[in-house]
Write a protein that holds these residues in place. Structure first.
Motif, mmCIF file in Angstrom:
data_model
loop_
_atom_site.group_PDB
_atom_site.id
_atom_site.type_symbol
_atom_site.label_atom_id
_atom_site.label_comp_id
_atom_site.label_asym_id
_atom_site.label_seq_id
_atom_site.Cartn_x
_atom_site.Cartn_y
_atom_site.Cartn_z
ATOM 1 N N VAL A 1 0.840 -1.205 0.000
ATOM 2 C CA VAL A 1 0.000 0.000 0.000
ATOM 3 C C VAL A 1 0.871 1.249 0.000
ATOM 4 O O VAL A 1 0.689 2.162 -0.816
ATOM 5 N N PHE A 2 1.815 1.333 0.954
ATOM 6 C CA PHE A 2 2.783 2.434 0.992
ATOM 7 C C PHE A 2 4.130 1.866 0.550
ATOM 8 O O PHE A 2 4.782 1.146 1.306
ATOM 9 N N GLY A 3 4.546 2.174 -0.667
ATOM 10 C CA GLY A 3 5.742 1.553 -1.205
ATOM 11 C C GLY A 3 6.990 2.404 -1.052
ATOM 12 O O GLY A 3 6.960 3.532 -0.552
ATOM 13 N N ALA A 4 8.101 1.840 -1.510
ATOM 14 C CA ALA A 4 9.369 2.570 -1.553
ATOM 15 C C ALA A 4 9.522 3.126 -2.961
ATOM 16 O O ALA A 4 10.435 2.773 -3.709
ATOM 17 N N VAL A 5 8.601 3.986 -3.333
ATOM 18 C CA VAL A 5 8.541 4.523 -4.698
ATOM 19 C C VAL A 5 8.611 6.044 -4.633
ATOM 20 O O VAL A 5 8.325 6.659 -3.609
ATOM 21 N N LYS A 6 8.964 6.648 -5.749
ATOM 22 C CA LYS A 6 9.034 8.108 -5.834
ATOM 23 C C LYS A 6 7.876 8.675 -6.649
ATOM 24 O O LYS A 6 7.257 9.650 -6.271
ATOM 25 N N VAL B 1 -3.068 4.155 -10.665
ATOM 26 C CA VAL B 1 -3.407 2.781 -11.037
ATOM 27 C C VAL B 1 -4.899 2.558 -10.819
ATOM 28 O O VAL B 1 -5.542 3.258 -10.024
ATOM 29 N N THR B 2 -5.444 1.590 -11.536
ATOM 30 C CA THR B 2 -6.868 1.254 -11.426
ATOM 31 C C THR B 2 -7.012 -0.235 -11.168
ATOM 32 O O THR B 2 -6.556 -1.051 -11.977
ATOM 33 N N ARG B 3 -7.596 -0.578 -10.043
ATOM 34 C CA ARG B 3 -7.831 -1.960 -9.642
ATOM 35 C C ARG B 3 -6.580 -2.819 -9.843
ATOM 36 O O ARG B 3 -6.643 -3.901 -10.442
ATOM 37 N N GLU B 4 -5.494 -2.339 -9.333
ATOM 38 C CA GLU B 4 -4.229 -3.075 -9.434
ATOM 39 C C GLU B 4 -4.065 -3.994 -8.229
ATOM 40 O O GLU B 4 -4.299 -3.588 -7.090
ATOM 41 N N ALA B 5 -3.660 -5.234 -8.495
ATOM 42 C CA ALA B 5 -3.396 -6.183 -7.413
ATOM 43 C C ALA B 5 -2.007 -5.892 -6.857
ATOM 44 O O ALA B 5 -1.005 -6.029 -7.560
ATOM 45 N N GLY C 1 -6.004 4.288 -7.337
ATOM 46 C CA GLY C 1 -5.592 5.606 -6.867
ATOM 47 C C GLY C 1 -4.140 5.862 -7.196
ATOM 48 O O GLY C 1 -3.487 5.070 -7.871
ATOM 49 N N PRO C 2 -3.580 6.973 -6.705
ATOM 50 C CA PRO C 2 -2.150 7.241 -6.922
ATOM 51 C C PRO C 2 -1.319 6.298 -6.067
ATOM 52 O O PRO C 2 -1.656 6.046 -4.911
ATOM 53 N N ARG C 3 -0.238 5.757 -6.632
ATOM 54 C CA ARG C 3 0.641 4.911 -5.825
ATOM 55 C C ARG C 3 1.229 5.746 -4.695
ATOM 56 O O ARG C 3 1.772 6.812 -4.905
ATOM 57 N N LEU C 4 1.108 5.237 -3.500
ATOM 58 C CA LEU C 4 1.517 5.976 -2.307
ATOM 59 C C LEU C 4 2.939 5.584 -1.914
ATOM 60 O O LEU C 4 3.326 4.421 -2.006
ATOM 61 N N ASN C 5 3.701 6.582 -1.450
ATOM 62 C CA ASN C 5 5.090 6.333 -1.076
ATOM 63 C C ASN C 5 5.302 6.605 0.411
ATOM 64 O O ASN C 5 4.342 6.749 1.177
ATOM 65 N N GLN C 6 6.563 6.710 0.818
ATOM 66 C CA GLN C 6 6.863 6.868 2.235
ATOM 67 C C GLN C 6 6.557 8.264 2.761
ATOM 68 O O GLN C 6 6.349 8.445 3.967
ATOM 69 N N ILE D 1 -2.531 15.154 0.955
ATOM 70 C CA ILE D 1 -3.798 14.791 1.597
ATOM 71 C C ILE D 1 -4.855 14.450 0.553
ATOM 72 O O ILE D 1 -5.627 13.490 0.713
ATOM 73 N N ALA D 2 -4.896 15.225 -0.547
ATOM 74 C CA ALA D 2 -5.846 14.927 -1.620
ATOM 75 C C ALA D 2 -5.591 13.541 -2.207
ATOM 76 O O ALA D 2 -6.529 12.795 -2.505
ATOM 77 N N GLN D 3 -4.329 13.176 -2.360
ATOM 78 C CA GLN D 3 -3.999 11.855 -2.899
ATOM 79 C C GLN D 3 -4.390 10.749 -1.927
ATOM 80 O O GLN D 3 -4.875 9.690 -2.341
ATOM 81 N N LEU D 4 -4.192 10.962 -0.629
ATOM 82 C CA LEU D 4 -4.592 9.961 0.361
ATOM 83 C C LEU D 4 -6.103 9.760 0.367
ATOM 84 O O LEU D 4 -6.591 8.655 0.622
ATOM 85 N N CYS D 5 -6.836 10.832 0.084
ATOM 86 C CA CYS D 5 -8.306 10.738 0.068
ATOM 87 C C CYS D 5 -8.830 10.181 -1.250
ATOM 88 O O CYS D 5 -9.999 9.789 -1.326
ATOM 89 N N ALA D 6 -7.985 10.145 -2.279
ATOM 90 C CA ALA D 6 -8.417 9.656 -3.595
ATOM 91 C C ALA D 6 -8.061 8.188 -3.767
ATOM 92 O O ALA D 6 -7.634 7.756 -4.842
ATOM 93 N N THR D 7 -8.233 7.407 -2.717
ATOM 94 C CA THR D 7 -7.854 5.992 -2.745
ATOM 95 C C THR D 7 -9.085 5.107 -2.615
ATOM 96 O O THR D 7 -10.073 5.484 -1.983
ATOM 97 N N ASP D 8 -8.998 3.954 -3.217
ATOM 98 C CA ASP D 8 -10.031 2.925 -3.083
ATOM 99 C C ASP D 8 -9.295 1.604 -2.855
ATOM 100 O O ASP D 8 -8.668 1.081 -3.768
ATOM 101 N N LEU D 9 -9.383 1.107 -1.634
ATOM 102 C CA LEU D 9 -8.585 -0.058 -1.244
ATOM 103 C C LEU D 9 -9.484 -1.190 -0.776
ATOM 104 O O LEU D 9 -10.410 -0.975 -0.001
#
Length: 287
Positions: free
Chosen positions: A43-48, A53-57, A70-75, A124-132
């Motif tokens: 969910v929270f990756g080591a990405v920059k 993404v849409t319905r990504e496993a 949603g947007p890929r979330l980082n640290q 904050i907008a990106q954190l709220c734009a998630t569907d998990l």
């Protein structure tokens, strides 16, 4: 008859669950908390990059199936999210949590200038734009909502005395996860690892998982876009960085290509001199 009893029992359990109010747990001021289900998945990756993404496993362990939109979330997102949860400790689900941009930025160890405040709005907008959606093989659905929510109307973002202010809602599923299984990390240690995304991700992962783990599995769980060979090189560096900051001691076993705990002590930190002090070299003892 048995089928009817099972259905009746299931109905009672569902009604009991609906009537239950979940409350966030409490953890010390010098710690930050993350649910196990988030730690055991990417969910929270080591990405920059904030790739959409849409319905990504997402990669996961412990029998979890994780589907994310949603947007890929980082640290950095992890720091913001944990900071908000820190403000909401011991509050019940659905609580409206209010804070200023400067208050949260200071809490997560960032500067409070205009550009940082604007960046916080984006985070904050990106954190709220998630569907998990998180589902476990045995117990079924565990999480099915946003990891952070905003109320309707003007409460989502206000201006308080010339400062940006926010109001967010703690989703029920978040409160449920943070009322039981979660890991905590040392915040000062995390501050020492800023701008080292893989070391930060490892800090969270090792807060709940200390057994040997395959390098390829860490590669997937971290969300790294590097090749496995390049990731292995970066992983070795990140493990040293984490250990150097006083975190979990682990190293890559080249024979099995796994990361396993070690008994190494963290490197000794040199005491910094106060202003005006002079470093005096001591002669070595000759035997």
């Amino acid at each position: 008859v048995i089928a009817a009893l099972v259905a009746q029992t299931q109905t009672v359990l569902e009604q009991r669950e609906e009537g239950r109010i979940y409350q966030l747990a409490f953890w010390p001021d010098d710690r930050r908390a993350m649910p196990e289900d988030f730690i055991f998945s990417a969910v929270f990756g080591a990405v920059k990059a904030n790739r959409q993404v849409t319905r990504e496993a997402l990669a996961s362990i412990n029998g979890l199936t994780v589907i994310y939109t949603g947007p890929r979330l980082n640290q950095v997102h992890a720091d913001v999210w944990m900071g908000i949860m820190h403000l909401a400790r011991q509050l019940p689900e659905g609580t409206l949590v209010r804070f200023t941009a400067a208050q949260l930025l200071r809490l997560i160890g960032r500067h409070t200038g205009k550009s940082q405040r604007e960046q916080l709005k984006t985070w904050i907008a990106q954190l709220c734009a998630t569907d998990l959606m998180i589902q476990q093989d045995v117990s079924g659905k565990r999480f099915a909502k946003k990891i952070l929510d905003r109320p309707d109307g003007d409460l989502a973002e206000q201006d308080r005395g010339g400062q940006s202010a926010f109001a967010v809602v703690i989703p029920r599923d978040v409160a449920r996860l943070l009322s039981s299984g979660f890991g905590t990390v040392d915040w000062q240690q995390r501050m020492a690892l800023q701008n080292k995304p893989l070391a930060l991700w490892l800090q969270l992962f090792f807060s709940r998982f200390r057994r040997p783990v395959n390098v390829a599995q860490l590669h997937a769980l971290s969300g790294s876009g590097a090749s496995l060979k390049e990731f292995r090189r970066k992983l070795a560096i990140a493990l040293e960085e984490l250990h150097g900051a006083g975190g979990h001691a682990a190293a890559i076993d080249r024979a099995s290509d796994t990361v396993a705990p070690t008994t190494r002590r963290p490197p000794r930190q040199r005491r910094q001199l106060h202003e005006g002090q002079e470093c005096i070299p001591f002669p070595r003892l000759v035997k």
